[in-house]
Scaffold this motif. Structure first.
Motif, mmCIF file in Angstrom:
data_model
loop_
_atom_site.group_PDB
_atom_site.id
_atom_site.type_symbol
_atom_site.label_atom_id
_atom_site.label_comp_id
_atom_site.label_asym_id
_atom_site.label_seq_id
_atom_site.Cartn_x
_atom_site.Cartn_y
_atom_site.Cartn_z
ATOM 1 N N UNK A 1 0.848 -1.186 0.000
ATOM 2 C CA UNK A 1 0.000 0.000 0.000
ATOM 3 C C UNK A 1 0.884 1.235 0.000
ATOM 4 N N UNK A 2 0.364 2.304 -0.559
ATOM 5 C CA UNK A 2 1.140 3.539 -0.521
ATOM 6 C C UNK A 2 0.564 4.455 0.556
ATOM 7 N N UNK B 1 -3.291 4.373 2.358
ATOM 8 C CA UNK B 1 -3.335 4.112 3.797
ATOM 9 C C UNK B 1 -4.068 5.248 4.520
ATOM 10 N N UNK B 2 -3.754 6.483 4.134
ATOM 11 C CA UNK B 2 -4.411 7.650 4.735
ATOM 12 C C UNK B 2 -5.913 7.616 4.454
ATOM 13 N N UNK B 3 -6.284 7.299 3.216
ATOM 14 C CA UNK B 3 -7.699 7.244 2.851
ATOM 15 C C UNK B 3 -8.447 6.159 3.620
ATOM 16 N N UNK B 4 -7.831 5.031 3.850
ATOM 17 C CA UNK B 4 -8.456 3.962 4.631
ATOM 18 C C UNK B 4 -8.707 4.411 6.078
#
Length: 94
Positions: free
Chosen positions: A11-12, A16-19
């Motif tokens: 994952x980038x 990760x931030x969006x999740x």
């Protein structure tokens, strides 16, 4: 104290931030739904102060079914929404 390590692969940073943000959004919406269902109960004093009336006048309104009240043991409580609804009805012009 033991140190825990979380390893994330495939994952980038942006994904990760969006999740994390989606998870927080979901938790906040669940919290909002739960708090809307639990309504604040006001004491006689709080209700009278909110309406700027005396406790005697509040008692008369309760006795005449203008503002519904709930008895919890020896305590009398008013639902905040019932108080606002009664206030709105009292201010309606026919």
């Amino acid at each position: 104290m033991t140190k825990q390590i979380l390893q994330i692969e495939n994952t980038n940073n942006e994904d990760f931030k969006n999740e994390i943000l989606l998870g927080l959004e979901h938790l906040l919406s669940q919290y909002e739904k739960n708090t809307q269902n639990s309504e604040k109960l006001l004491t006689r004093e709080e209700t009278a102060k909110l309406l700027s009336i005396s406790l005697v006048t509040l008692w008369k309104y309760t006795k005449n079914d203008i503002i519904p009240a709930f008895r919890i043991g020896t305590k009398v409580r008013y639902k905040q929404s019932d108080v606002y609804n009664a206030l709105q009805k009292m201010n309606e012009f026919d």
